[in-house]
Design a protein around this motif. Structure first.
Motif, PDB file in Angstrom:
ATOM      1  N   LYS A  99      48.262 -10.644 -36.499  1.00 46.79           N
ATOM      2  CA  LYS A  99      48.503 -11.644 -35.463  1.00 46.79           C
ATOM      3  C   LYS A  99      47.589 -12.823 -35.740  1.00 46.79           C
ATOM      4  CE  LYS A  99      46.796 -10.772 -31.461  1.00 46.79           C
ATOM      5  NZ  LYS A  99      46.490 -10.152 -30.185  1.00 46.79           N
ATOM      6  N   GLN A 348      50.493 -18.297 -25.097  1.00 47.75           N
ATOM      7  CA  GLN A 348      50.390 -16.876 -24.781  1.00 47.75           C
ATOM      8  C   GLN A 348      51.751 -16.461 -24.231  1.00 47.75           C
ATOM      9  OE1 GLN A 348      48.113 -15.684 -21.332  1.00 47.75           O
ATOM     10  NE2 GLN A 348      46.971 -14.216 -22.542  1.00 47.75           N
ATOM     11  N   ILE A 350      53.913 -13.186 -22.828  1.00 48.50           N
ATOM     12  CA  ILE A 350      53.886 -11.778 -22.438  1.00 48.50           C
ATOM     13  C   ILE A 350      55.178 -11.405 -21.714  1.00 48.50           C
ATOM     14  CG2 ILE A 350      51.526 -10.918 -22.325  1.00 48.50           C
ATOM     15  CD1 ILE A 350      51.055 -12.347 -19.835  1.00 48.50           C
ATOM     16  N   LYS A 352      56.374  -9.094 -18.788  1.00 49.79           N
ATOM     17  CA  LYS A 352      55.832  -8.320 -17.673  1.00 49.79           C
ATOM     18  C   LYS A 352      56.900  -7.406 -17.107  1.00 49.79           C
ATOM     19  CE  LYS A 352      52.538 -11.788 -16.066  1.00 49.79           C
ATOM     20  NZ  LYS A 352      52.403 -12.839 -15.065  1.00 49.79           N
ATOM     21  N   GLY A 353      56.453  -6.538 -16.215  1.00 48.01           N
ATOM     22  CA  GLY A 353      57.409  -5.649 -15.551  1.00 48.01           C
ATOM     23  C   GLY A 353      57.481  -4.332 -16.264  1.00 48.01           C
ATOM     24  N   THR A 354      57.610  -3.271 -15.488  1.00 46.53           N
ATOM     25  CA  THR A 354      57.597  -1.950 -16.100  1.00 46.53           C
ATOM     26  C   THR A 354      58.930  -1.242 -15.998  1.00 46.53           C
ATOM     27  OG1 THR A 354      56.669  -1.241 -14.030  1.00 46.53           O
ATOM     28  CG2 THR A 354      55.165  -1.428 -15.876  1.00 46.53           C
ATOM     29  N   ARG A 496      52.947 -14.443 -30.349  1.00 53.58           N
ATOM     30  CA  ARG A 496      52.937 -13.015 -30.666  1.00 53.58           C
ATOM     31  C   ARG A 496      54.351 -12.452 -30.613  1.00 53.58           C
ATOM     32  NH1 ARG A 496      50.193 -10.010 -26.300  1.00 53.58           N
ATOM     33  NH2 ARG A 496      51.988  -8.769 -26.789  1.00 53.58           N
TER      34      ARG A 496
ATOM     35  N   HIS B 216      50.525  -5.714 -15.789  1.00 58.42           N
ATOM     36  CA  HIS B 216      51.961  -5.443 -15.824  1.00 58.42           C
ATOM     37  C   HIS B 216      52.749  -6.332 -14.891  1.00 58.42           C
ATOM     38  CE1 HIS B 216      50.281  -1.731 -17.574  1.00 58.42           C
ATOM     39  NE2 HIS B 216      51.309  -1.872 -18.369  1.00 58.42           N
ATOM     40  N   GLY B 217      52.066  -7.281 -14.274  1.00 56.29           N
ATOM     41  CA  GLY B 217      52.783  -8.243 -13.444  1.00 56.29           C
ATOM     42  C   GLY B 217      53.400  -7.650 -12.204  1.00 56.29           C
ATOM     43  N   LEU B 228      45.124 -12.590 -16.031  1.00 58.02           N
ATOM     44  CA  LEU B 228      44.359 -12.178 -17.210  1.00 58.02           C
ATOM     45  C   LEU B 228      44.441 -13.257 -18.287  1.00 58.02           C
ATOM     46  CD1 LEU B 228      45.326  -8.419 -17.437  1.00 58.02           C
ATOM     47  CD2 LEU B 228      43.423  -9.478 -16.267  1.00 58.02           C
ATOM     48  N   VAL B 229      43.279 -13.614 -18.814  1.00 56.19           N
ATOM     49  CA  VAL B 229      43.231 -14.670 -19.832  1.00 56.19           C
ATOM     50  C   VAL B 229      43.622 -14.111 -21.187  1.00 56.19           C
ATOM     51  CG1 VAL B 229      41.792 -16.515 -20.722  1.00 56.19           C
ATOM     52  CG2 VAL B 229      41.258 -15.509 -18.524  1.00 56.19           C
ATOM     53  N   LEU B 230      43.179 -12.891 -21.444  1.00 51.33           N
ATOM     54  CA  LEU B 230      43.465 -12.278 -22.739  1.00 51.33           C
ATOM     55  C   LEU B 230      44.648 -11.336 -22.570  1.00 51.33           C
ATOM     56  CD1 LEU B 230      39.800 -11.353 -23.547  1.00 51.33           C
ATOM     57  CD2 LEU B 230      41.037 -13.316 -24.394  1.00 51.33           C
ATOM     58  N   SER B 231      45.494 -11.312 -23.567  1.00 52.79           N
ATOM     59  CA  SER B 231      46.646 -10.425 -23.452  1.00 52.79           C
ATOM     60  C   SER B 231      46.736  -9.560 -24.696  1.00 52.79           C
ATOM     61  CB  SER B 231      47.933 -11.234 -23.291  1.00 52.79           C
ATOM     62  OG  SER B 231      48.214 -11.909 -24.486  1.00 52.79           O
ATOM     63  N   SER B 232      47.445  -8.479 -24.549  1.00 57.18           N
ATOM     64  CA  SER B 232      47.719  -7.621 -25.687  1.00 57.18           C
ATOM     65  C   SER B 232      49.105  -7.027 -25.462  1.00 57.18           C
ATOM     66  CB  SER B 232      46.637  -6.562 -25.805  1.00 57.18           C
ATOM     67  OG  SER B 232      46.846  -5.811 -26.965  1.00 57.18           O
ATOM     68  N   GLY B 233      49.409  -5.973 -26.201  1.00 55.30           N
ATOM     69  CA  GLY B 233      50.773  -5.473 -26.159  1.00 55.30           C
ATOM     70  C   GLY B 233      50.990  -4.375 -25.139  1.00 55.30           C
ATOM     71  N   VAL B 234      51.995  -3.583 -25.410  1.00 51.90           N
ATOM     72  CA  VAL B 234      52.353  -2.485 -24.526  1.00 51.90           C
ATOM     73  C   VAL B 234      51.312  -1.377 -24.692  1.00 51.90           C
ATOM     74  CG1 VAL B 234      54.148  -0.829 -23.984  1.00 51.90           C
ATOM     75  CG2 VAL B 234      54.763  -3.067 -24.839  1.00 51.90           C
ATOM     76  N   TRP B 236      50.136   2.298 -24.670  1.00 54.46           N
ATOM     77  CA  TRP B 236      50.785   3.608 -24.782  1.00 54.46           C
ATOM     78  C   TRP B 236      49.904   4.717 -24.243  1.00 54.46           C
ATOM     79  CZ3 TRP B 236      53.558   3.721 -30.227  1.00 54.46           C
ATOM     80  CH2 TRP B 236      54.694   2.925 -30.136  1.00 54.46           C
ATOM     81  N   PHE B 348      52.609   3.145 -14.852  1.00 54.58           N
ATOM     82  CA  PHE B 348      53.103   2.142 -15.790  1.00 54.58           C
ATOM     83  C   PHE B 348      53.537   2.789 -17.104  1.00 54.58           C
ATOM     84  CE2 PHE B 348      50.031  -0.027 -13.030  1.00 54.58           C
ATOM     85  CZ  PHE B 348      50.894  -0.920 -12.446  1.00 54.58           C
ATOM     86  N   ARG B 349      53.843   4.044 -17.062  1.00 53.60           N
ATOM     87  CA  ARG B 349      54.343   4.796 -18.220  1.00 53.60           C
ATOM     88  C   ARG B 349      53.297   4.850 -19.331  1.00 53.60           C
ATOM     89  NH1 ARG B 349      59.422   3.743 -21.954  1.00 53.60           N
ATOM     90  NH2 ARG B 349      59.689   5.848 -22.680  1.00 53.60           N
TER      91      ARG B 349
END
Lengths: 556, 631
Positions: A99, A348, A350, A352-354, A496, B216-217, B228-234, B236, B348-349
């Motif tokens: 990334k 950025q 993203i 959202k939502g699950t 990303r 997760h919004g 959140l200022v920093l983000s990453s992925g899903v 697990w 959130f799984r």
């Protein structure tokens, strides 16, 4: 001796014929740029340019006719054949892993840094084969050439954006216009099997010259690495093939005593032993640290504008460039957030939502420039993630506005066929954060459409932001004159990639499902069959008269 | 040939007559024995529940996902890292001594992460619950792994308050220090395939809940949290480190999440194997010691009145050890409570567990904890897909044994079936009455065949109204409980009196709207609906949250089956009072439990409080009404 004398006339003849038949001459240039970053990392960028002077791309209208013989000396033969076969005028392929951190590393020298594979080509219409047929052939041929899964860049991933991917060179003015085909594969992994064919395309392979530094053990351990191939044509000059490899190393991680000092030996585990004899120019450019005490060894050929340049067209002894910070015992990371981020625009994105049916795509773009920036925003989505344009909300510094977005071009997705494409121009006010929120719906897939690793989810391609300004304003230092050729172009910022969870069946239970559904079908069939073949009569249960005359069925 | 002849015989009228008679006889037998069948089902269900801890029902755990390969790597966490963790611990101790605010602490933690070259940020949050405001500051850092696309992520977290004492103020000092030292350590390796997110949440549950909700919004009306200022992925998988003591002797595994969700069993088993083989640390389920480890100590807390020979019996000890674990599980899962901060992730799984360092004078410390976490991360790092192979529905009876869903689910379902049969029989009974003319004759005559039955309409509407009324009443109680800012004993007593007197409107409206001779039928239909709803609730819930279903089945199964009116008014009133206590007794007896359930609903969205108020209590109240109404 006698043997070689005998074949000499034939060789001579071939050579004469070759020089006669190819009026073009070829030049090869190589360059390595090394740029230390403030967080101790080092960006290395290899660029190998082969120019075939006077050559023109093949006109697709003449595809049926036999191609004129091509004689290559330095130009990569495998690639040249593919280009001729599918008559691609311009081609860009990149395979990246990692990334790119725009804020920490700044704007990259090689701008195609989207995670995974990306291929785009300008192909002219004409001839019997359509553009899409040749696009398909092209990506399959390149898949074979580079050992990458480019074959799966099918119609479900191919788009034709209008603004974001303008041609780098010139396009021949043929009767029919050129068309763009663009596709990305975010989950493609890049490794040694891609580097080996890449090196094979170089005239000196990985044996001599700066390409000798391309040591897979170290490159694929880097924080970020990517390779790219760019083919373009410039009127009056010829066809240019540029192969590039970019990697971000972390000398602090590699060193035992946590210093940021580096040398070619320490980051590549190799040094330059001999020059590539066919290179018309070969150099290493090192960006020198500012306002810091450093030591660079050996002495560079030239130092200008804060860059040390080494000429590597002649190497007498092992060349191992090293840059040290002699006053530092341990590297300490800069703590205060720097006033000027290395990249004026940062994005950025993203999801959202699950829930497995809905979500929200949220893109936030920060502009730290003191002036307004116009930028093309390109969003490509596979059909199984549909976004709803009517739910698009734009917040500028937290206030809802709808004027920043203009020139919206939207191609709706076709289920099981074509991806969605959203391309529009955004106006980003000075020193602001613009946020775009869109609701997305996740489709329910047919069970055969799931990949073998269904529980992983689906990778979504990166969004692209193209500021409509020149790159020069995007590089903090005045490096544009020295740092190569693609700085005059528009920069391109990749976000990303994303991973989306769709509703996934439990693939570990196919037999349960089969047994269950078969049972249900059998039961239903039995009941219907029974009713259809049955005759209803009255059966007397008891001889006594009264309530016991029950109508009952009887099978026949 | 024989088949053909049998077909022929079946084809004639005699055969059909025989078959019809046989069918009728079977139905009559079932009807006659219905009471016996109901009791049998009920008893079998209850005994089955008692048998869940039996060792013969459990089976050994195993790793289902081949990619995990737990405890198959060399760990590099070393004494230098332990030293670093000790230095971090010194800093944490200093902050605690100077009693600095959580925002100041968060800023310092961010600086520590930035010193390591890992981008970090704080997140401020505030919950408003009634007129109380709970606020704090979370710290999180995102380590973008080399070469990784950042699509997937793993979380290592530690809350500021430990789960020891359920967040009563015990600090998780060493947990926080471990996470910081791990951040410094993990950064040195390029083998991570996923981003690693370090979260140091404030408070016990609330900080992490705010962080996860924002990540997760998911929107919550009473929560205000910074974006959140920093983000990453899903994300697990997540590991929550809880290390409150000076040293620890065992690692306790805590699994239960909000609303009865459980993590994939592969994660639990991997950590168990890694703790034992890589860390050399014995593993506990929760913090329950096994009796064989301490033969001279009473770790099982057996009741004093048990005879000594029973207490010394090996099989009985094993049974009670497992029973304690199962009860602990039912306590968490049934109430929908998370047994640790990890429980917030499941919604959130994300598969998550808490590794709890059981406080002890020794022998393990940072060295063992670091190795276990490192190796566990290497294991989860191997995942190419989400954890999906192993079990999501299970009951752990010990760290090494568990029950599959098929081994425990039938117990609750059998009780529910028994109640359903009861409901159906009441429904049928409500549709018939003994004919008046021969009524006296029939009763005096013992031959039941002489009794004449006549159809009668079922007063379904009346009964339904009563049922709806009780549920609406439950809703009102729920609103009153959530709406009242301070629940002091006076208010509770008042509310309970209100509950006691809740049937007055029913009785009043029945006397004015219903005929006197309709009342017995109304009673029967009411009981029938009550049993059918209770049965449905139990069987549906049993798949989602077995512990809740089982508890409901135990609490309601026998009472609702036995609920019946009596000719004597005092008996009816006493019965009614008992049922009201069953329905609303918690208001008086368990005020602390109630407060906690309400807090969990308001802040974390746990469904236990609404379930009790809107489903459980009305069902018990209906049983009470069925007793109270005259027959």
């Amino acid at each position: 001796m006698i043997f070689s004398w005998r074949i000499l006339p034939a060789t001579l003849l071939l050579y004469v014929l070759g020089t006669l038949a190819s009026p073009t001459s070829e030049t090869f240039q190589e360059e390595l740029t090394l740029r230390p970053l403030r967080d101790g990392k080092v960006i290395s960028r290899f660029s190998f340019t082969t120019l075939r002077e006077g050559a023109v791309p093949r006109n697709p209208e003449l595809l049926e006719a036999k191609d004129i013989p091509q004689y290559y000396t330095l130009f990569p033969l495998g690639l040249g054949q593919v280009l001729r076969e599918y008559a691609a005028s311009e081609l860009h392929l990149s395979l990246n892993s990692g990334k790119w951190d725009y804020e920490g590393w700044g704007y990259p020298g090689e701008q195609e840094v989207g995670t995974g594979a990306q291929l785009w080509a300008w192909i002219s219409d004409g001839g019997s084969a359509t553009v899409d047929e040749r696009w398909k052939g092209l990506r399959n041929a390149l898949a074979g050439l580079f050992c990458a899964s480019l074959g799966s860049l099918d119609d479900q991933r191919t788009t034709s954006p209008k603004l974001a991917f303008v041609p780098v060179g010139d396009l021949p003015a043929w009767k029919l216009p050129h068309q763009l085909r663009h596709a990305t594969l975010p989950s493609e992994n890049v490794c040694t099997e891609n580097l080996t064919p890449f090196l094979k395309l170089l005239p000196c392979k990985g044996i001599s010259g700066i390409a000798g530094l391309l040591n897979p053990h170290r490159l694929f351990d880097a924080d970020w690495h990517g390779m790219s191939v760019h083919v373009s044509w410039r009127e009056g000059r010829g066809i240019e093939v540029r192969l590039a490899f970019q990697a971000v190393f972390d000398p602090v991680r590699l060193s035992i005593d946590k210093k940021r000092d580096w040398s070619l030996q320490s980051i590549f585990d190799k040094s330059i032993r001999k020059a590539c004899p066919v290179a018309s120019s070969s150099r290493i450019v090192v960006e020198l640290p500012k306002n810091e005490a450093y030591a660079i060894d050996p002495k560079p050929s030239i130092v200008q504008e804060g860059f040390a340049v080494y000429d590597t067209s002649h190497v007498e002894k092992d060349l191992d460039i090293s840059l040290r910070w002699p006053l530092e015992s341990v590297f300490s990371y800069p703590l205060d957030p720097p006033l000027q981020p290395l990249s004026p625009l940062s994005v950025q994105r993203i999801l959202k939502g699950t829930s497995q049916s809905r979500g929200q795509l949220s893109v936030s773009i920060r502009n730290t420039l003191p002036s307004e920036v116009q930028a093309v925003y390109l969003e490509t989505m596979p059909w199984h993630v549909q976004f709803y344009l009517h739910t698009l909300k734009i917040l500028v510094n937290g206030h809802a506005r709808d004027d920043p977005l203009s020139d919206i071009a939207y191609t709706p997705p076709v289920p099981h066929g074509r991806p969605a494409l959203l391309e529009s121009v955004l106006r980003l006010p000075p020193n602001s954060t613009t946020q775009l929120d869109m609701d997305v719906m996740k489709s329910f897939l047919r069970y055969t459409e799931h990949p073998p690793d269904a529980q992983r989810g689906w990778d979504l391609p990166p969004a692209v932001l193209v500021p409509l300004v020149n790159s020069t304003s995007f590089v903090a230092s005045g490096a544009s004159t020295l740092l190569g050729n693609d700085m005059s172009r528009r920069p391109r910022i990749y976000t990303r990639t994303l991973l989306v969870d769709l509703a996934t069946p439990d693939f570990s239970m196919p037999y349960n499902v089969i047994i269950m559904s078969c049972t249900l079908i059998a039961l239903t069939f039995g009941m219907v069959f029974n009713l259809m073949t049955r005759r209803f009569v009255v059966v007397k249960l008891r001889e006594t008269p009264g309530r016991n005359e029950v109508p009952m069925e009887k099978t026949e | 040939m024989s088949l053909l002849s049998r077909l022929k015989r079946a084809g004639n009228e005699d055969g059909a007559r025989v078959r019809i008679r046989r069918r009728k006889a079977l139905a009559a037998l079932l009807w006659k024995r219905l009471r016996f069948i109901r009791v049998t089902l009920l008893l079998v269900g209850l005994i089955w529940m008692l048998a869940i801890p039996l060792p013969m029902l459990s089976q050994g755990t195993y790793i289902d996902e081949n990619a995990l390969q737990p405890a198959q790597v060399n760990t590099y966490w070393d004494w230098a890292d332990v030293h670093r963790a000790d230095r971090y611990l010194d800093q944490v101790e200093e902050w605690v001594q100077h009693n600095i605010s959580s925002i100041e602490r968060a800023d310092m933690l961010v600086t520590e992460f930035q010193k390591l070259g890992i981008p970090a940020a704080t997140q401020l949050y505030a919950y408003t619950n009634g007129d109380k405001v709970v606020q704090g500051a979370n710290v999180y850092a995102v380590f973008s792994s080399p070469r990784a696309s950042g699509d997937e992520a793993m979380v290592i977290s530690a809350s500021w308050l430990s789960r020891a004492g359920e967040g009563d103020g015990t600090l998780n000092r060493r947990g926080v220090s471990t996470v910081l030292a791990l951040a410094a350590f993990l950064k040195n390796y390029s083998l991570w395939a996923k981003d690693i997110i370090f979260v140091l949440s404030d408070g016990y549950m609330e900080g992490m809940h705010a962080w996860l909700s924002t990540y997760h919004g998911s929107v919550q009306s009473n929560l205000r949290a910074d974006p959140l200022v920093l983000s990453s992925g899903v994300i697990w998988t997540a590991l929550n480190i809880d290390y409150p003591g000076h040293s620890f002797s065992h690692i306790g595994l805590f699994l239960e999440g909000l609303n009865g969700r459980l993590p994939n069993q592969d994660l639990v088993n991997s950590c168990q194997i890694i703790s034992r083989y890589t860390g050399g640390i014995p593993v506990l389920l929760y913090d329950q010691f096994h009796h064989s480890e301490f033969p001279n100590k009473d770790v099982l807390d057996l009741p004093f009145w048990l005879p000594e020979f029973v207490k010394r019996n090996k099989e009985f000890k094993e049974f009670s050890y497992r029973a304690k674990n199962v009860l602990r599980h039912v306590g968490y899962q049934g109430r929908g409570m998370a047994s640790g901060v990890h429980g917030l992730f499941h919604q959130f799984r994300i598969d998550a567990i808490t590794l709890y360092g059981e406080p002890a004078p020794g022998p393990h410390g940072f060295h063992a904890m670091g190795r276990v976490v490192e190796s566990s991360l290497r294991t989860t790092n191997n995942l190419l897909e989400r954890l999906h192979a192993s079990f999501f529905f299970y009951i752990m009876t010990s760290p090494y044994t568990f029950l599959k869903i098929g081994k425990y689910l039938p117990s609750a379902v059998l009780i529910s079936v028994s109640m359903l049969f009861g409901g159906i029989s009441e429904w049928i009974g409500a549709g018939w009455r003994v004919k008046k003319a021969e009524g006296g004759n029939g009763k005096s005559n013992t031959a039941t065949s002489e009794v004449k039955w006549a159809r009668q309409p079922r007063p379904l509407l009346h009964a339904l109204c009563i049922v709806l009324y009780t549920h609406a009443f439950g809703f009102v109680v729920f609103l009153a409980l959530t709406g009242t800012p301070v629940l002091n004993p006076v208010i509770m007593l008042f509310l309970f009196t209100l509950c006691l007197t809740s049937p007055i409107p029913v009785l009043c409206s029945l006397t004015s709207f219903a005929r006197r001779d309709e009342l017995p039928a109304i009673n029967r239909v009411l009981k029938s609906i009550n049993l059918c709803i209770a049965s449905t609730v139990i069987s549906v819930t049993s798949v989602l949250n077995f512990s809740l279903a089982a508890t409901t089945a135990v609490l309601l199964g026998i009472p609702l089956t036995l609920a019946s009116s009596s000719p004597l008014l005092p008996v009816r009133t006493v019965m009614y009072l008992l049922y009201v206590f069953l329905a609303f007794g918690w208001m008086v007896w368990l005020p602390g439990e109630m407060q906690r359930a309400l807090w969990s609903w308001e802040i974390l969205g746990v469904w236990f409080a609404p379930f009790v108020c809107l489903v459980y209590a009305p069902l018990a109240l209906q049983g009470g009404l069925a007793c109270l109404l005259p027959m």
